[in-house]
Design a protein around this motif. Structure first.
Motif, PDB file in Angstrom:
ATOM      1  N   TYR A 168      -4.030  -2.754   3.852  1.00 28.47           N
ATOM      2  CA  TYR A 168      -3.856  -1.404   3.290  1.00 28.47           C
ATOM      3  C   TYR A 168      -5.226  -0.790   3.009  1.00 28.47           C
ATOM      4  CZ  TYR A 168      -2.675   2.383   0.144  1.00 28.47           C
ATOM      5  OH  TYR A 168      -2.563   3.635  -0.448  1.00 28.47           O
ATOM      6  N   ARG A 181      -4.210   6.753   5.734  1.00 24.34           N
ATOM      7  CA  ARG A 181      -3.248   6.789   4.631  1.00 24.34           C
ATOM      8  C   ARG A 181      -3.415   8.030   3.761  1.00 24.34           C
ATOM      9  NH1 ARG A 181       0.582   2.468   4.404  1.00 24.34           N
ATOM     10  NH2 ARG A 181      -0.260   0.819   5.721  1.00 24.34           N
ATOM     11  N   ASN A 194      -2.539   4.306  -6.540  1.00 23.27           N
ATOM     12  CA  ASN A 194      -3.461   3.464  -5.768  1.00 23.27           C
ATOM     13  C   ASN A 194      -4.902   3.943  -5.896  1.00 23.27           C
ATOM     14  OD1 ASN A 194      -1.396   1.779  -5.043  1.00 23.27           O
ATOM     15  ND2 ASN A 194      -1.198   2.568  -2.953  1.00 23.27           N
TER      16      ASN A 194
END
Lengths: 73, 73
Positions: free
Chosen positions: A35, A44, A50
């Motif tokens: 990720y 992303r 996050n």
């Protein structure tokens, strides 16, 4: 450069300044290594939670990670 | 206060300081009015792209919208 790539570039710059690998940053931020890699590549549309987790892991303020957008109109 | 509610509080404060309704802010930011309401109530883990769109609509820097997290550990 689009928003996501700009953020990814900023994240990588901060990570390298801390001497962290993607894996080490991911572990600190309780995120998956792949990720972190995809965020750095601008793949992303990262979420608020996050962003804050990554900032904590990088020991910087979440607002610092968005300073790369200060010049956008 | 959790992250999303903290962000929502900050967004509402900036919106009201601009004298904008949720509808007016949503229109400026090309977002739906109900979405802006849900962000302000802390119901959304808002994304980077939407943070930047809302900052543009509020004529502030995206990093300013995250200053509410500067005191978190």
């Amino acid at each position: 450069m689009d928003l996501q790539r700009k953020f990814g570039f900023q994240l990588k710059k901060k990570r390298l300044a801390m001497g962290l690998s993607q894996e080490a940053l991911a572990e600190r931020a309780c995120l998956h290594r792949t990720y972190v890699g995809s965020v750095e590549r601008g793949e992303r549309n990262i979420s608020l939670n996050n962003i804050v987790q990554l900032a904590k892991a990088l020991q910087c303020k979440p607002s610092e990670l968005l300073e790369c957008f200060n010049d956008i109109e």
